[in-house]
Design a protein around this motif. Structure first.
Motif, PDB file in Angstrom:
ATOM      1  N   UNK A   4       2.774 -27.059 -30.876  1.00 16.92           N
ATOM      2  CA  UNK A   4       3.625 -28.126 -30.345  1.00 16.92           C
ATOM      3  C   UNK A   4       3.348 -29.477 -30.985  1.00 16.92           C
ATOM      4  N   UNK A   5       2.136 -29.673 -31.523  1.00 20.21           N
ATOM      5  CA  UNK A   5       1.855 -30.988 -32.107  1.00 20.21           C
ATOM      6  C   UNK A   5       2.171 -30.987 -33.597  1.00 20.21           C
ATOM      7  N   UNK A   6       2.658 -32.117 -34.105  1.00 19.73           N
ATOM      8  CA  UNK A   6       3.054 -32.148 -35.519  1.00 19.73           C
ATOM      9  C   UNK A   6       1.839 -32.069 -36.436  1.00 19.73           C
ATOM     10  N   UNK A   7       2.083 -31.733 -37.677  1.00 16.60           N
ATOM     11  CA  UNK A   7       1.033 -31.780 -38.697  1.00 16.60           C
ATOM     12  C   UNK A   7       0.311 -30.459 -38.927  1.00 16.60           C
ATOM     13  N   UNK A   8       0.738 -29.408 -38.217  1.00 19.91           N
ATOM     14  CA  UNK A   8       0.080 -28.117 -38.440  1.00 19.91           C
ATOM     15  C   UNK A   8       1.026 -27.162 -39.150  1.00 19.91           C
ATOM     16  N   UNK A   9       0.486 -26.372 -40.063  1.00 21.91           N
ATOM     17  CA  UNK A   9       1.324 -25.432 -40.813  1.00 21.91           C
ATOM     18  C   UNK A   9       1.370 -24.093 -40.080  1.00 21.91           C
ATOM     19  N   UNK A  10       2.433 -23.310 -40.347  1.00 21.50           N
ATOM     20  CA  UNK A  10       2.493 -21.963 -39.783  1.00 21.50           C
ATOM     21  C   UNK A  10       1.258 -21.138 -40.157  1.00 21.50           C
ATOM     22  N   UNK A  11       0.698 -21.383 -41.361  1.00 22.13           N
ATOM     23  CA  UNK A  11      -0.489 -20.617 -41.765  1.00 22.13           C
ATOM     24  C   UNK A  11      -1.685 -20.879 -40.858  1.00 22.13           C
ATOM     25  N   UNK A  12      -1.823 -22.113 -40.400  1.00 27.82           N
ATOM     26  CA  UNK A  12      -2.907 -22.422 -39.448  1.00 27.82           C
ATOM     27  C   UNK A  12      -2.721 -21.618 -38.165  1.00 27.82           C
ATOM     28  N   UNK A  13      -1.454 -21.574 -37.689  1.00 26.73           N
ATOM     29  CA  UNK A  13      -1.175 -20.817 -36.463  1.00 26.73           C
ATOM     30  C   UNK A  13      -1.507 -19.344 -36.692  1.00 26.73           C
ATOM     31  N   UNK A  14      -1.069 -18.835 -37.829  1.00 26.16           N
ATOM     32  CA  UNK A  14      -1.314 -17.417 -38.143  1.00 26.16           C
ATOM     33  C   UNK A  14      -2.801 -17.086 -38.147  1.00 26.16           C
ATOM     34  N   UNK A  15      -3.592 -17.937 -38.818  1.00 28.14           N
ATOM     35  CA  UNK A  15      -5.035 -17.673 -38.892  1.00 28.14           C
ATOM     36  C   UNK A  15      -5.646 -17.651 -37.498  1.00 28.14           C
ATOM     37  N   UNK A  16      -5.244 -18.637 -36.692  1.00 29.72           N
ATOM     38  CA  UNK A  16      -5.806 -18.726 -35.349  1.00 29.72           C
ATOM     39  C   UNK A  16      -5.386 -17.514 -34.506  1.00 29.72           C
ATOM     40  N   UNK A  17      -4.157 -17.103 -34.684  1.00 29.51           N
ATOM     41  CA  UNK A  17      -3.666 -15.920 -33.960  1.00 29.51           C
ATOM     42  C   UNK A  17      -4.519 -14.705 -34.287  1.00 29.51           C
ATOM     43  N   UNK A  18      -4.773 -14.512 -35.589  1.00 33.63           N
ATOM     44  CA  UNK A  18      -5.565 -13.349 -36.011  1.00 33.63           C
ATOM     45  C   UNK A  18      -6.956 -13.423 -35.389  1.00 33.63           C
ATOM     46  N   UNK A  19      -7.546 -14.634 -35.371  1.00 32.20           N
ATOM     47  CA  UNK A  19      -8.893 -14.814 -34.814  1.00 32.20           C
ATOM     48  C   UNK A  19      -8.982 -14.417 -33.344  1.00 32.20           C
ATOM     49  N   UNK A  20      -7.888 -14.589 -32.614  1.00 34.47           N
ATOM     50  CA  UNK A  20      -7.941 -14.229 -31.183  1.00 34.47           C
ATOM     51  C   UNK A  20      -8.041 -12.713 -30.988  1.00 34.47           C
ATOM     52  N   UNK A  21      -7.708 -11.975 -32.022  1.00 32.11           N
ATOM     53  CA  UNK A  21      -7.705 -10.516 -31.898  1.00 32.11           C
ATOM     54  C   UNK A  21      -6.443  -9.970 -31.266  1.00 32.11           C
ATOM     55  N   UNK A  22      -5.521 -10.869 -30.883  1.00 29.41           N
ATOM     56  CA  UNK A  22      -4.314 -10.414 -30.191  1.00 29.41           C
ATOM     57  C   UNK A  22      -3.413  -9.539 -31.085  1.00 29.41           C
TER      58      UNK A  22
END
Lengths: 355, 355
Positions: free
Chosen positions: A293-311
């Motif tokens: 929701x906050x500006x300045x983040x790339x989809x790749x950052x979201x993807x990496x974090x998603x993978x880290x959650x194990x979800x």
């Protein structure tokens, strides 16, 4: 109506039913095109520009699509022993696909998607046309207006097609359609609120996607064949495989390849779609919410974090479980064994598709 | 089916048919409300928010409306000798009104209208809600997205209602609906181009408004009564009175009172609607085009110039001629005399309405 798949052993039987299905799907395609061609003929004589909304639908049909709903409808019909020569099933399958075209055109406005099946979306194309011609008014409103009307027209045509199917199908058809609209409303509302509520996300995914894509098309097919008693087994199969379908959709949007899917990836992030994938991930890692929701983040950052959650890995396991549940649901259904195998195979294809 | 209006003289006969019509219109209103109430019951149990799109339609029904289409449908039916107790005509009339609700909600997005029947339009209301809650994404897209879905839902419900009418009505119903969508497309396109082309404007007005409002509802009514042979006379009446209806619409928008119409006036100017009124006026005075399209001019300036061209007075004369043509069209139709008078009366009411 009797099943004529009692003749031969394994491979031959599979070959036979696939040819029958393929032939029906080809006739459904022909029916979609012939309806639009007939409408084009009528309207070309009224006003030269009147064919534009009809052509928009033809282009969308020609540009691809998986025809998942007609495929499940035809499978439900043939598994129920329906006569492959009956025009009612062709009409029903075509109606489901035409409804889907309507939903796609309107969805693309709701989501402001620029591409669909590798082409500009209807609203994008007509907004650009307005802009390039320097017409009056706002290009955005014009493009979206045209898309609203094109989607409305497809909704009308879908119904025109379904009117050629047996009248017994009306209650299921009504339910399917109001479910799509109300499910979509719940979805855009959840995206606007964007708070992690996996229970609600799961319900919405079930209403707007699973039932509409698998459960109800199967039941429509069984109904056209006059076999409503198959509805409970098809419902259970459809609910499970439908959820698998939706979860794969979430994964493809997050991690897929846009050259495969024909539309940009990462749309769920930019549009704050509260998918099951994101809902579950946010419950494990709250920072994902702000990454999106906050500006300045790339989809790749979201993807990496998603993978880290194990979800994502959990979602893969969940999909496997759903496919298994789907297959179990039809294990005792009063249909030919070859159709049980075919439905199991379709569950796999839907759950592990690449686009 | 026989007409039971053979008993009494003039006034009594009129009183009788009006009571029968009013009663049918009341049952149509009940059917609209009962369908929405049943849907509300189903959906309230699924998700508390799922009733929002249904309530949007209920509010629109409650807030007013002239019910012109059900009125002509009922008149066509009763004039054709249809049985007032048959539920098929109730379903058909309700379907026409529900379709109209769908068109209104989508039109208001196309035109960016802020008010309808004295209330905020669906997209305006939901955009404001989004804004006030500080939800994610763009309020405009959210509001318009909700309106798209509410209109889609009404389109589905209209069809659900028409499925309760005799199946013979399907071709007329299909034609009516695709005509509305394609006529609307031609209309938004003409507004974008905004070049005076009275021939084209007249065609569009006929397709999107006249046929949809009068001609086809009458024919639907006759069809439900099993009297398709009335279609040619009803068509001729409907084309003439439909054009009068549309011309009055143009005049009311240009010169009417918004407290009467429940929506802002002068919208055709600001939205560059190429109405017949404006098309004719521009042919006589080219400066009207720039008064509308160039900034800095008030609606009052446009109004004054319009009056100076003499076109509004000509339009009034044209309306009178159309009413006369409509009455002539049914002079020899095989319907009871009392219905001929009633149709003449309805033509006057439509052509000289205040809102």
């Amino acid at each position: 109506m009797t099943s004529d798949v009692t003749i031969d052993t394994g491979q031959e039987a599979v070959g036979h039913i696939r040819r029958t299905s393929t032939d029906l799907l080809r006739r459904i395609e022909d029916r979609l095109n012939s309806l639009l061609a007939a409408e084009r003929d009528v309207w070309a004589g009224v006003h030269p520009r009147a064919v534009v909304p009809i052509n928009a639908l033809s282009e969308l049909i020609t540009s691809g699509g998986k025809r998942i709903r007609p495929a499940f409808c035809v499978t439900g019909y043939l598994a129920a022993g329906g006569d492959p020569d009956d025009p009612g099933i062709v009409a029903a399958g075509a109606a489901l696909e035409m409804l889907h075209l309507s939903a796609l055109v309107h969805d693309d406005v709701l989501d402001d998607s620029s591409q669909r099946r590798g082409l500009p979306t209807v609203h994008t194309k007509h907004a650009a046309l307005h802009d390039s011609r320097g017409w009056r008014g706002e290009p955005r409103r014009y493009g979206e207006g045209v898309a609203i009307l094109v989607g409305d027209l497809a909704l009308v045509y879908s119904d025109e097609l379904m009117a050629e199917a047996p009248r017994s199908v009306v209650p299921e058809w009504n339910r399917l359609r109001s479910e799509v609209m109300i499910g979509q409303y719940l979805d855009v509302h959840a995206a606007a609120e964007f708070s992690a509520a996996p229970h609600s996300s799961r319900l919405i995914a079930r209403i707007k996607s699973g039932r509409y894509t698998i459960h109800r098309p199967l039941v429509v097919g069984a109904n056209v064949a006059g076999r409503n008693e198959l509805a409970p087994a098809f419902e259970e199969y459809g609910e499970a495989v439908g959820e698998a379908f939706q979860l794969r959709d979430d994964l493809l949007d997050a991690f897929g390849d846009s050259t495969d899917t024909g539309k940009p990836t990462g749309l769920d992030f930019t549009q704050h779609k509260m998918t099951l994938l994101l809902g579950w991930a946010m419950q494990r890692d709250e920072r994902i919410h702000s990454l999106i929701t906050e500006p300045g983040h790339t989809p790749d950052e979201v993807r990496r974090r998603l993978v880290d959650t194990g979800v994502p890995a959990d979602v893969e396991r969940h999909i496997a479980g759903l496919v298994e549940r789907g297959c179990k649901a039809i294990a005792d259904a009063p249909i030919d064994q070859v159709w049980r195998s075919e439905l199991a195979d379709m569950a796999m294809r839907v759950a592990y598709r690449k686009a």
